[in-house]
Design a protein around this motif. Sequence first.
Motif, PDB file in Angstrom:
ATOM      1  N   GLU A 165      -8.442 -46.646 -48.587  1.00  0.00           N
ATOM      2  CA  GLU A 165      -9.819 -46.942 -48.696  1.00  0.00           C
ATOM      3  C   GLU A 165     -10.554 -46.275 -47.514  1.00  0.00           C
ATOM      4  N   VAL A 166     -11.947 -46.420 -47.794  1.00  0.00           N
ATOM      5  CA  VAL A 166     -12.619 -45.678 -46.811  1.00  0.00           C
ATOM      6  C   VAL A 166     -13.594 -46.895 -46.088  1.00  0.00           C
ATOM      7  N   LEU A 167     -13.591 -47.277 -44.862  1.00  0.00           N
ATOM      8  CA  LEU A 167     -14.147 -48.331 -44.257  1.00  0.00           C
ATOM      9  C   LEU A 167     -14.780 -47.664 -42.920  1.00  0.00           C
ATOM     10  N   TYR A 168     -15.790 -48.684 -42.546  1.00  0.00           N
ATOM     11  CA  TYR A 168     -16.210 -48.421 -41.135  1.00  0.00           C
ATOM     12  C   TYR A 168     -15.625 -49.592 -40.324  1.00  0.00           C
ATOM     13  N   ILE A 169     -14.997 -49.174 -39.247  1.00  0.00           N
ATOM     14  CA  ILE A 169     -14.296 -49.826 -38.285  1.00  0.00           C
ATOM     15  C   ILE A 169     -14.867 -49.984 -36.930  1.00  0.00           C
ATOM     16  N   SER A 170     -14.990 -51.105 -36.264  1.00  0.00           N
ATOM     17  CA  SER A 170     -15.425 -51.018 -34.972  1.00  0.00           C
ATOM     18  C   SER A 170     -14.408 -50.707 -33.983  1.00  0.00           C
ATOM     19  N   ASP A 171     -14.796 -49.776 -33.248  1.00  0.00           N
ATOM     20  CA  ASP A 171     -13.776 -49.167 -32.120  1.00  0.00           C
ATOM     21  C   ASP A 171     -13.594 -50.402 -30.998  1.00  0.00           C
ATOM     22  N   ILE A 172     -14.609 -51.350 -31.195  1.00  0.00           N
ATOM     23  CA  ILE A 172     -14.379 -52.325 -30.085  1.00  0.00           C
ATOM     24  C   ILE A 172     -13.710 -53.715 -30.414  1.00  0.00           C
ATOM     25  N   THR A 173     -14.099 -54.222 -31.763  1.00  0.00           N
ATOM     26  CA  THR A 173     -13.644 -55.391 -32.180  1.00  0.00           C
ATOM     27  C   THR A 173     -12.456 -55.418 -33.197  1.00  0.00           C
ATOM     28  N   GLY A 174     -12.351 -54.093 -33.713  1.00  0.00           N
ATOM     29  CA  GLY A 174     -11.399 -53.809 -34.746  1.00  0.00           C
ATOM     30  C   GLY A 174     -11.858 -54.380 -36.303  1.00  0.00           C
ATOM     31  N   GLU A 175     -13.151 -55.100 -36.278  1.00  0.00           N
ATOM     32  CA  GLU A 175     -13.651 -55.522 -37.565  1.00  0.00           C
ATOM     33  C   GLU A 175     -13.913 -54.301 -38.547  1.00  0.00           C
ATOM     34  N   THR A 176     -13.830 -54.772 -39.741  1.00  0.00           N
ATOM     35  CA  THR A 176     -14.202 -53.588 -40.647  1.00  0.00           C
ATOM     36  C   THR A 176     -15.585 -53.909 -41.752  1.00  0.00           C
ATOM     37  N   ALA A 177     -16.144 -52.981 -42.096  1.00  0.00           N
ATOM     38  CA  ALA A 177     -17.334 -53.123 -42.874  1.00  0.00           C
ATOM     39  C   ALA A 177     -17.495 -52.034 -43.967  1.00  0.00           C
ATOM     40  N   LEU A 178     -17.845 -52.339 -45.213  1.00  0.00           N
ATOM     41  CA  LEU A 178     -18.122 -51.236 -46.171  1.00  0.00           C
ATOM     42  C   LEU A 178     -19.571 -50.510 -45.658  1.00  0.00           C
ATOM     43  N   ASP A 179     -20.529 -51.133 -45.169  1.00  0.00           N
ATOM     44  CA  ASP A 179     -21.447 -50.552 -44.431  1.00  0.00           C
ATOM     45  C   ASP A 179     -22.060 -50.851 -43.115  1.00  0.00           C
ATOM     46  N   LYS A 180     -21.853 -50.054 -42.100  1.00  0.00           N
ATOM     47  CA  LYS A 180     -21.905 -50.329 -40.904  1.00  0.00           C
ATOM     48  C   LYS A 180     -23.397 -50.763 -40.502  1.00  0.00           C
ATOM     49  N   ASN A 181     -24.431 -50.535 -41.389  1.00  0.00           N
ATOM     50  CA  ASN A 181     -25.563 -51.099 -41.105  1.00  0.00           C
ATOM     51  C   ASN A 181     -25.929 -52.526 -41.355  1.00  0.00           C
ATOM     52  N   GLU A 182     -24.793 -53.193 -42.083  1.00  0.00           N
ATOM     53  CA  GLU A 182     -24.977 -54.560 -42.431  1.00  0.00           C
ATOM     54  C   GLU A 182     -24.228 -55.343 -41.224  1.00  0.00           C
ATOM     55  N   THR A 183     -23.875 -54.786 -40.076  1.00  0.00           N
ATOM     56  CA  THR A 183     -23.249 -55.432 -39.013  1.00  0.00           C
ATOM     57  C   THR A 183     -24.272 -55.384 -37.801  1.00  0.00           C
ATOM     58  N   SER A 184     -23.863 -56.384 -36.988  1.00  0.00           N
ATOM     59  CA  SER A 184     -24.692 -56.867 -35.818  1.00  0.00           C
ATOM     60  C   SER A 184     -24.647 -55.492 -34.675  1.00  0.00           C
ATOM     61  N   ASN A 185     -23.828 -54.905 -34.693  1.00  0.00           N
ATOM     62  CA  ASN A 185     -23.836 -53.536 -33.794  1.00  0.00           C
ATOM     63  C   ASN A 185     -23.319 -52.282 -34.662  1.00  0.00           C
ATOM     64  N   PRO A 186     -24.118 -51.838 -35.138  1.00  0.00           N
ATOM     65  CA  PRO A 186     -23.757 -50.661 -36.213  1.00  0.00           C
ATOM     66  C   PRO A 186     -23.304 -49.193 -35.409  1.00  0.00           C
ATOM     67  N   ASP A 187     -23.796 -49.364 -33.913  1.00  0.00           N
ATOM     68  CA  ASP A 187     -23.270 -47.903 -33.418  1.00  0.00           C
ATOM     69  C   ASP A 187     -21.784 -48.177 -32.776  1.00  0.00           C
ATOM     70  N   ASP A 188     -21.337 -49.438 -32.880  1.00  0.00           N
ATOM     71  CA  ASP A 188     -19.838 -49.531 -32.378  1.00  0.00           C
ATOM     72  C   ASP A 188     -18.807 -49.130 -33.681  1.00  0.00           C
ATOM     73  N   TYR A 189     -19.330 -48.700 -34.755  1.00  0.00           N
ATOM     74  CA  TYR A 189     -18.558 -48.609 -35.877  1.00  0.00           C
ATOM     75  C   TYR A 189     -18.661 -47.115 -36.263  1.00  0.00           C
ATOM     76  N   ASN A 190     -17.486 -46.716 -36.651  1.00  0.00           N
ATOM     77  CA  ASN A 190     -16.985 -45.254 -37.147  1.00  0.00           C
ATOM     78  C   ASN A 190     -16.171 -45.214 -38.609  1.00  0.00           C
ATOM     79  N   LEU A 191     -16.430 -44.226 -39.288  1.00  0.00           N
ATOM     80  CA  LEU A 191     -16.206 -43.919 -40.669  1.00  0.00           C
ATOM     81  C   LEU A 191     -14.509 -43.668 -40.543  1.00  0.00           C
ATOM     82  N   TYR A 192     -13.573 -44.499 -41.178  1.00  0.00           N
ATOM     83  CA  TYR A 192     -12.209 -44.156 -41.256  1.00  0.00           C
ATOM     84  C   TYR A 192     -11.644 -44.208 -42.672  1.00  0.00           C
ATOM     85  N   THR A 193     -10.803 -43.474 -43.037  1.00  0.00           N
ATOM     86  CA  THR A 193      -9.740 -43.640 -44.168  1.00  0.00           C
ATOM     87  C   THR A 193      -8.788 -44.481 -43.741  1.00  0.00           C
TER      88      THR A 193
END
Length: 195
Positions: free
Chosen positions: A71-99
């Motif tokens: 699956e393709v997810l956005y993952i925070s490189d700081i917290t390890g939290e995942t999201a389908l859309d990084k813009n729905e997170t509190s810190n979008p700049d912390d998230y990168n797109l991963y397979t």
Amino acid sequence: MINRIIKIVLVSALLFGTASLVSCDDNDSSNKSSDTGIAAEIYEEYPYYESLTKLSNAATGIFTGKIVGKEVLYISDITGETALDKNETSNPDDYNLYTVYEIQPTEIFYGEFNKDNTVKVKIMGDGETVISNDAPVLDIAEEYLFFINYYGSTPSSLLSNIQSIYKENNDRFEPISDKNNIEFSYNELKDITNK
């Protein structure tokens, strides 16, 4: 007087060097990614291991396993939290797109996990429109050998895009990247991981 001449030459070299870096041609077709359908290319740096021993010593997990999902997810490189859309997170700049590949281990050579649970391994990019340099694209239902940094409940990482994944061929493990020159037998891997 000599010191002053050296300073002038150094300043001139710095100014010329900076100007030559800034004067890249934006119309150069090699810089365009729209021709390939790629929206972004990500450059990652990772270590290079000179031997199987050094590669094995750096890994916290070494295992063979079959790809059972991705699956393709956005993952925070700081917290390890995942999201389908990084813009729905509190810190979008912390998230990168991963397979994120889900892998069912078939043999564990080293690591704190078992064959009953799947292991998730992340590779930066989605493999289609956002790609990372030298990032492998893995096939569902195929079996590979992995060298990873195992994180438990969050997706693990490859040690290197080039040197972390192998295919078995007649009791030998061959790299899937043509940039990797480390090749070894099943017995060599067993000997190193049993020490």
